[in-house]
Design a protein around this motif. Structure first.
Motif, short mmCIF file in Angstrom:
data_model
loop_
_atom_site.label_atom_id
_atom_site.label_comp_id
_atom_site.label_asym_id
_atom_site.label_seq_id
_atom_site.Cartn_x
_atom_site.Cartn_y
_atom_site.Cartn_z
N SER A 94 -8.34 1.08 -1.70
CA SER A 94 -7.51 -0.13 -1.69
C SER A 94 -8.23 -1.29 -1.03
N THR A 111 -0.02 -5.00 -12.87
CA THR A 111 0.23 -3.80 -12.08
C THR A 111 -0.82 -3.64 -11.00
N VAL A 112 -2.06 -3.95 -11.32
CA VAL A 112 -3.14 -3.90 -10.32
C VAL A 112 -2.87 -4.91 -9.21
N ARG A 113 -2.54 -6.13 -9.58
CA ARG A 113 -2.26 -7.16 -8.59
C ARG A 113 -1.12 -6.74 -7.67
N ARG A 114 -0.06 -6.20 -8.27
CA ARG A 114 1.09 -5.77 -7.49
C ARG A 114 0.73 -4.66 -6.50
N GLY A 115 -0.11 -3.71 -6.94
CA GLY A 115 -0.54 -2.64 -6.06
C GLY A 115 -1.37 -3.13 -4.90
N ILE A 116 -2.25 -4.07 -5.15
CA ILE A 116 -3.09 -4.62 -4.08
C ILE A 116 -2.24 -5.41 -3.09
N ASP A 133 4.95 1.99 -15.09
CA ASP A 133 3.55 1.69 -14.77
C ASP A 133 2.58 2.57 -15.55
N THR A 167 -3.22 4.04 -6.16
CA THR A 167 -3.28 2.79 -5.41
C THR A 167 -2.63 1.66 -6.20
N THR A 168 -2.53 1.84 -7.52
CA THR A 168 -1.89 0.80 -8.35
C THR A 168 -0.96 1.38 -9.42
N HIS A 169 -1.29 2.55 -9.96
CA HIS A 169 -0.53 3.15 -11.07
C HIS A 169 -0.10 4.56 -10.68
#
Length: 312
Positions: A94, A111-116, A133, A167-169
Protein backbone atom coordinates in the motif's frame (compact mmCIF):
# COMPACT_ATOMS: atom_id res chain seq x y z
CA UNK A 1 12.03 -10.61 -36.71
CA UNK A 2 11.08 -14.29 -36.84
CA UNK A 3 7.87 -15.15 -35.02
CA UNK A 4 7.92 -18.24 -32.84
CA UNK A 5 4.92 -20.49 -33.35
CA UNK A 6 3.96 -23.26 -30.93
CA UNK A 7 5.84 -25.72 -33.12
CA UNK A 8 8.99 -23.59 -33.15
CA UNK A 9 8.72 -23.00 -29.41
CA UNK A 10 8.72 -26.71 -28.70
CA UNK A 11 12.11 -26.93 -30.44
CA UNK A 12 13.50 -23.85 -28.68
CA UNK A 13 13.95 -24.43 -24.95
CA UNK A 14 13.72 -21.25 -22.92
CA UNK A 15 15.16 -20.67 -19.47
CA UNK A 16 12.98 -19.40 -16.65
CA UNK A 17 14.95 -16.18 -16.73
CA UNK A 18 14.09 -15.70 -20.40
CA UNK A 19 10.43 -16.46 -19.76
CA UNK A 20 10.33 -14.07 -16.79
CA UNK A 21 11.79 -11.31 -18.95
CA UNK A 22 9.33 -12.17 -21.70
CA UNK A 23 6.46 -11.78 -19.24
CA UNK A 24 7.61 -8.35 -18.06
CA UNK A 25 8.36 -7.00 -21.52
CA UNK A 26 5.18 -8.60 -22.83
CA UNK A 27 3.17 -6.76 -20.21
CA UNK A 28 4.68 -3.35 -21.02
CA UNK A 29 4.35 -3.83 -24.77
CA UNK A 30 0.74 -5.01 -24.48
CA UNK A 31 -0.09 -2.03 -22.27
CA UNK A 32 1.45 0.50 -24.66
CA UNK A 33 -0.07 -1.13 -27.75
CA UNK A 34 -3.54 -1.35 -26.22
CA UNK A 35 -3.58 2.16 -24.78
CA UNK A 36 -4.13 3.58 -28.27
CA UNK A 37 -7.41 1.71 -28.73
CA UNK A 38 -8.69 1.87 -25.15
CA UNK A 39 -12.42 2.70 -25.01
CA UNK A 40 -12.83 2.50 -28.79
CA UNK A 41 -15.28 0.13 -30.45
CA UNK A 42 -13.85 -2.39 -32.94
CA UNK A 43 -15.66 -0.57 -35.74
CA UNK A 44 -14.02 2.71 -34.72
CA UNK A 45 -10.60 1.06 -34.58
CA UNK A 46 -11.06 -0.36 -38.06
CA UNK A 47 -12.18 3.00 -39.46
CA UNK A 48 -9.27 4.85 -37.86
CA UNK A 49 -6.38 2.37 -38.09
CA UNK A 50 -7.47 -0.54 -40.26
CA UNK A 51 -5.74 -3.12 -38.09
CA UNK A 52 -4.02 -1.49 -35.14
CA UNK A 53 -0.56 -3.07 -34.97
CA UNK A 54 1.85 -0.22 -34.21
CA UNK A 55 2.89 1.44 -30.96
CA UNK A 56 2.03 5.04 -31.75
CA UNK A 57 0.66 6.44 -28.49
CA UNK A 58 -2.31 8.75 -28.66
CA UNK A 59 -5.63 7.35 -27.53
CA UNK A 60 -7.89 9.05 -25.02
CA UNK A 61 -4.88 9.60 -22.72
CA UNK A 62 -2.89 11.29 -25.52
CA UNK A 63 0.19 9.24 -24.71
CA UNK A 64 3.59 9.49 -26.33
CA UNK A 65 4.55 6.50 -28.47
CA UNK A 66 5.89 3.84 -26.10
CA UNK A 67 4.43 5.39 -22.96
CA UNK A 68 2.79 2.93 -20.57
CA UNK A 69 -0.18 3.31 -18.25
CA UNK A 70 -1.15 2.30 -14.72
CA UNK A 71 -1.01 -1.39 -15.65
CA UNK A 72 2.78 -1.36 -16.02
CA UNK A 73 3.41 1.36 -13.46
CA UNK A 74 1.53 -0.43 -10.68
CA UNK A 75 3.26 -3.69 -11.59
CA UNK A 76 6.63 -2.00 -11.16
CA UNK A 77 5.50 -0.40 -7.89
CA UNK A 78 4.44 -3.80 -6.55
CA UNK A 79 7.65 -5.44 -7.74
CA UNK A 80 9.75 -2.74 -6.08
CA UNK A 81 7.94 -3.23 -2.76
CA UNK A 82 8.54 -6.99 -2.85
CA UNK A 83 12.22 -6.63 -3.69
CA UNK A 84 12.79 -4.03 -0.97
CA UNK A 85 10.82 -5.97 1.67
CA UNK A 86 11.93 -9.42 0.42
CA UNK A 87 8.32 -10.41 1.08
CA UNK A 88 4.75 -9.48 0.16
CA UNK A 89 3.60 -7.25 3.03
CA UNK A 90 0.27 -5.46 2.74
CA UNK A 91 1.42 -2.19 4.32
CA UNK A 92 4.53 -2.04 2.13
CA UNK A 93 2.43 -2.77 -0.96
CA UNK A 94 0.00 0.00 0.00
CA UNK A 95 2.90 2.37 0.67
CA UNK A 96 4.22 1.65 -2.81
CA UNK A 97 0.84 2.27 -4.42
CA UNK A 98 0.34 5.44 -2.38
CA UNK A 99 3.77 6.73 -3.44
CA UNK A 100 2.89 5.93 -7.04
CA UNK A 101 -0.38 7.88 -6.81
CA UNK A 102 1.57 10.91 -5.54
CA UNK A 103 3.38 11.00 -8.88
CA UNK A 104 0.04 11.98 -10.47
CA UNK A 105 -0.09 9.06 -12.90
CA UNK A 106 -1.65 9.53 -16.30
CA UNK A 107 -4.42 7.09 -15.38
CA UNK A 108 -5.77 5.46 -12.22
CA UNK A 109 -8.85 3.31 -11.71
CA UNK A 110 -11.59 4.33 -9.32
CA UNK A 111 -11.31 1.17 -7.20
CA UNK A 112 -7.54 1.56 -6.96
CA UNK A 113 -7.86 5.21 -5.96
CA UNK A 114 -10.46 4.34 -3.34
CA UNK A 115 -8.24 1.62 -1.86
CA UNK A 116 -5.24 3.92 -1.62
CA UNK A 117 -7.29 6.68 0.01
CA UNK A 118 -8.68 4.10 2.46
CA UNK A 119 -5.13 3.18 3.47
CA UNK A 120 -4.06 6.80 3.83
CA UNK A 121 -7.04 7.69 6.00
CA UNK A 122 -7.25 4.55 8.17
CA UNK A 123 -3.81 2.94 8.11
CA UNK A 124 -5.56 -0.32 7.19
CA UNK A 125 -3.95 -1.82 4.09
CA UNK A 126 -6.79 -4.26 3.41
CA UNK A 127 -10.15 -3.11 2.05
CA UNK A 128 -13.38 -4.83 3.03
CA UNK A 129 -14.84 -7.47 0.75
CA UNK A 130 -17.09 -5.87 -1.85
CA UNK A 131 -19.24 -7.69 -4.42
CA UNK A 132 -18.92 -4.72 -6.77
CA UNK A 133 -15.10 -4.66 -6.84
CA UNK A 134 -14.69 -7.37 -9.48
CA UNK A 135 -12.58 -5.15 -11.71
CA UNK A 136 -9.34 -6.16 -13.41
CA UNK A 137 -7.09 -3.78 -11.44
CA UNK A 138 -5.55 -6.41 -9.16
CA UNK A 139 -4.98 -8.85 -12.01
CA UNK A 140 -3.30 -6.35 -14.31
CA UNK A 141 -0.46 -5.81 -11.80
CA UNK A 142 -0.08 -9.38 -10.48
CA UNK A 143 3.04 -10.39 -12.44
CA UNK A 144 5.58 -9.79 -9.62
CA UNK A 145 3.70 -12.35 -7.51
CA UNK A 146 4.12 -14.99 -10.22
CA UNK A 147 7.88 -14.45 -10.42
CA UNK A 148 8.45 -14.17 -6.68
CA UNK A 149 6.31 -17.28 -6.08
CA UNK A 150 7.60 -19.27 -9.05
CA UNK A 151 9.10 -21.83 -6.65
CA UNK A 152 6.56 -21.57 -3.84
CA UNK A 153 3.63 -23.80 -2.98
CA UNK A 154 0.25 -22.92 -4.46
CA UNK A 155 -0.94 -21.97 -0.96
CA UNK A 156 1.89 -19.46 -0.55
CA UNK A 157 1.19 -18.04 -4.00
CA UNK A 158 -2.51 -17.61 -3.26
CA UNK A 159 -1.74 -15.95 0.06
CA UNK A 160 0.68 -13.51 -1.59
CA UNK A 161 -1.83 -12.80 -4.36
CA UNK A 162 -4.59 -11.95 -1.93
CA UNK A 163 -2.33 -9.69 0.11
CA UNK A 164 -1.55 -7.54 -2.93
CA UNK A 165 -5.04 -7.79 -4.42
CA UNK A 166 -6.94 -6.88 -1.26
CA UNK A 167 -5.16 -3.57 -0.89
CA UNK A 168 -7.68 -2.37 -3.49
CA UNK A 169 -9.84 -5.29 -4.74
CA UNK A 170 -11.36 -7.72 -2.23
CA UNK A 171 -13.70 -9.83 -4.31
CA UNK A 172 -13.98 -13.57 -4.90
CA UNK A 173 -14.37 -13.28 -8.68
CA UNK A 174 -11.35 -11.02 -8.87
CA UNK A 175 -9.34 -13.34 -6.62
CA UNK A 176 -10.17 -16.41 -8.70
CA UNK A 177 -9.36 -14.76 -12.03
CA UNK A 178 -6.10 -13.28 -10.75
CA UNK A 179 -5.02 -16.59 -9.25
CA UNK A 180 -5.78 -18.42 -12.51
CA UNK A 181 -3.60 -15.95 -14.41
CA UNK A 182 -0.82 -16.42 -11.87
CA UNK A 183 -1.03 -20.20 -12.25
CA UNK A 184 -0.81 -19.85 -16.03
CA UNK A 185 2.25 -17.62 -15.80
CA UNK A 186 4.01 -19.88 -13.28
CA UNK A 187 3.23 -22.92 -15.44
CA UNK A 188 4.69 -21.09 -18.44
CA UNK A 189 7.81 -20.22 -16.44
CA UNK A 190 8.23 -23.94 -15.80
CA UNK A 191 7.83 -24.74 -19.51
CA UNK A 192 4.38 -26.33 -19.45
CA UNK A 193 2.50 -26.90 -22.70
CA UNK A 194 -0.39 -24.69 -23.68
CA UNK A 195 -2.77 -27.61 -23.13
CA UNK A 196 -1.90 -27.50 -19.43
CA UNK A 197 -2.65 -23.79 -19.30
CA UNK A 198 -6.00 -24.51 -20.90
CA UNK A 199 -6.80 -26.95 -18.08
CA UNK A 200 -6.11 -24.13 -15.62
CA UNK A 201 -8.56 -21.86 -17.47
CA UNK A 202 -11.08 -24.70 -17.51
CA UNK A 203 -10.70 -25.11 -13.75
CA UNK A 204 -11.55 -21.43 -13.32
CA UNK A 205 -14.65 -21.87 -15.49
CA UNK A 206 -15.61 -24.93 -13.47
CA UNK A 207 -15.49 -22.86 -10.28
CA UNK A 208 -17.10 -19.74 -11.74
CA UNK A 209 -19.14 -20.45 -14.87
CA UNK A 210 -19.29 -16.72 -15.68
CA UNK A 211 -15.73 -17.07 -16.99
CA UNK A 212 -16.79 -19.44 -19.77
CA UNK A 213 -15.05 -18.21 -22.92
CA UNK A 214 -15.98 -20.72 -25.63
CA UNK A 215 -19.22 -19.07 -26.71
CA UNK A 216 -19.48 -15.81 -28.62
CA UNK A 217 -16.47 -13.66 -29.42
CA UNK A 218 -16.16 -10.92 -26.78
CA UNK A 219 -15.60 -7.42 -28.13
CA UNK A 220 -15.42 -4.03 -26.43
CA UNK A 221 -14.65 -5.62 -23.04
CA UNK A 222 -15.22 -3.51 -19.94
CA UNK A 223 -12.98 -3.41 -16.87
CA UNK A 224 -14.99 -6.32 -15.39
CA UNK A 225 -12.40 -9.03 -14.84
CA UNK A 226 -14.64 -11.71 -16.33
CA UNK A 227 -14.83 -9.93 -19.70
CA UNK A 228 -11.11 -9.13 -19.55
CA UNK A 229 -10.10 -12.75 -19.09
CA UNK A 230 -12.64 -14.05 -21.60
CA UNK A 231 -10.92 -11.92 -24.25
CA UNK A 232 -7.43 -12.96 -23.11
CA UNK A 233 -8.31 -16.66 -23.06
CA UNK A 234 -10.08 -16.57 -26.42
CA UNK A 235 -7.01 -15.05 -28.07
CA UNK A 236 -4.31 -16.97 -26.23
CA UNK A 237 -5.82 -20.40 -26.81
CA UNK A 238 -6.83 -19.87 -30.45
CA UNK A 239 -3.71 -18.15 -31.81
CA UNK A 240 -0.12 -19.33 -32.02
CA UNK A 241 2.20 -16.35 -31.52
CA UNK A 242 2.67 -13.41 -29.19
CA UNK A 243 2.15 -10.96 -32.05
CA UNK A 244 -1.12 -12.49 -33.27
CA UNK A 245 -2.52 -12.68 -29.74
CA UNK A 246 -1.74 -9.06 -28.94
CA UNK A 247 -3.07 -7.70 -32.22
CA UNK A 248 -6.27 -9.62 -31.69
CA UNK A 249 -6.95 -8.43 -28.14
CA UNK A 250 -6.17 -4.73 -28.67
CA UNK A 251 -8.31 -4.56 -31.82
CA UNK A 252 -11.32 -5.63 -29.75
CA UNK A 253 -11.23 -2.20 -28.07
CA UNK A 254 -12.78 -1.57 -24.69
CA UNK A 255 -10.29 -1.80 -21.84
CA UNK A 256 -7.59 -2.58 -24.37
CA UNK A 257 -4.54 -1.51 -22.37
CA UNK A 258 -5.41 -4.04 -19.67
CA UNK A 259 -6.40 -6.88 -21.98
CA UNK A 260 -3.15 -6.14 -23.79
CA UNK A 261 -1.15 -6.11 -20.56
CA UNK A 262 -2.58 -9.38 -19.21
CA UNK A 263 -2.42 -11.18 -22.56
CA UNK A 264 1.10 -9.79 -22.93
CA UNK A 265 2.37 -11.14 -19.63
CA UNK A 266 0.94 -14.64 -20.24
CA UNK A 267 2.04 -14.83 -23.88
CA UNK A 268 5.40 -13.27 -23.03
CA UNK A 269 6.06 -15.94 -20.41
CA UNK A 270 4.93 -18.69 -22.77
CA UNK A 271 6.69 -17.61 -25.97
CA UNK A 272 9.65 -15.72 -24.51
CA UNK A 273 11.15 -12.28 -25.21
CA UNK A 274 12.38 -13.06 -28.73
CA UNK A 275 8.78 -13.63 -29.80
CA UNK A 276 7.93 -9.98 -29.04
CA UNK A 277 8.42 -8.02 -32.27
CA UNK A 278 11.43 -5.72 -32.13
CA UNK A 279 9.39 -2.92 -33.69
CA UNK A 280 7.28 -2.96 -30.50
CA UNK A 281 10.00 -3.55 -27.92
CA UNK A 282 12.20 -0.73 -29.18
CA UNK A 283 9.34 1.77 -28.88
CA UNK A 284 8.92 1.34 -25.12
CA UNK A 285 10.45 3.97 -22.82
CA UNK A 286 14.04 2.82 -22.08
CA UNK A 287 13.58 3.46 -18.35
CA UNK A 288 10.57 1.15 -18.34
CA UNK A 289 12.51 -1.53 -20.22
CA UNK A 290 15.35 -1.24 -17.71
CA UNK A 291 13.01 -1.49 -14.72
CA UNK A 292 11.20 -4.48 -16.23
CA UNK A 293 14.48 -6.25 -17.00
CA UNK A 294 15.89 -5.70 -13.51
CA UNK A 295 12.71 -6.71 -11.70
CA UNK A 296 12.28 -9.87 -13.76
CA UNK A 297 15.74 -11.03 -12.71
CA UNK A 298 15.56 -9.83 -9.11
CA UNK A 299 12.12 -11.27 -8.33
CA UNK A 300 12.93 -14.68 -9.79
CA UNK A 301 16.21 -14.80 -7.87
CA UNK A 302 14.60 -13.64 -4.63
CA UNK A 303 11.82 -16.20 -4.92
CA UNK A 304 14.28 -18.97 -5.69
CA UNK A 305 16.33 -18.22 -2.58
CA UNK A 306 13.21 -17.98 -0.41
CA UNK A 307 11.20 -20.96 -1.62
CA UNK A 308 13.44 -23.38 -3.50
CA UNK A 309 15.81 -25.87 -1.89
CA UNK A 310 17.01 -27.06 -5.27
CA UNK A 311 16.76 -25.91 -8.87
CA UNK A 312 13.74 -27.64 -10.33
Amino acid sequence: MERLSDETLSMTPLSREERALGAYLGLAVGDALGATTEFLMPREIKEKYGTHDKIIGGGWLRLNAGQVTDDTEMTLALGKSIIESQAVISERVSDAFSDWMRTKPVDIGNTVRRGIIHYRSTGNAIVEENEYDAGNGACMRCLPIALFCCYSSEADRVQASRIQSHTTHNNSLSDAGTEAVLSMIVSSLHGCEKSHLETLAAALVSKFSLYRFDKRRIENPSGFIVETLQVVFQSFFSLDSYEKILIDVVNRGGDADTTGAIAGMIAGAYYGPKAIPARWRTKIDPDVISACTNQASDLLSLGRSKYSTSES
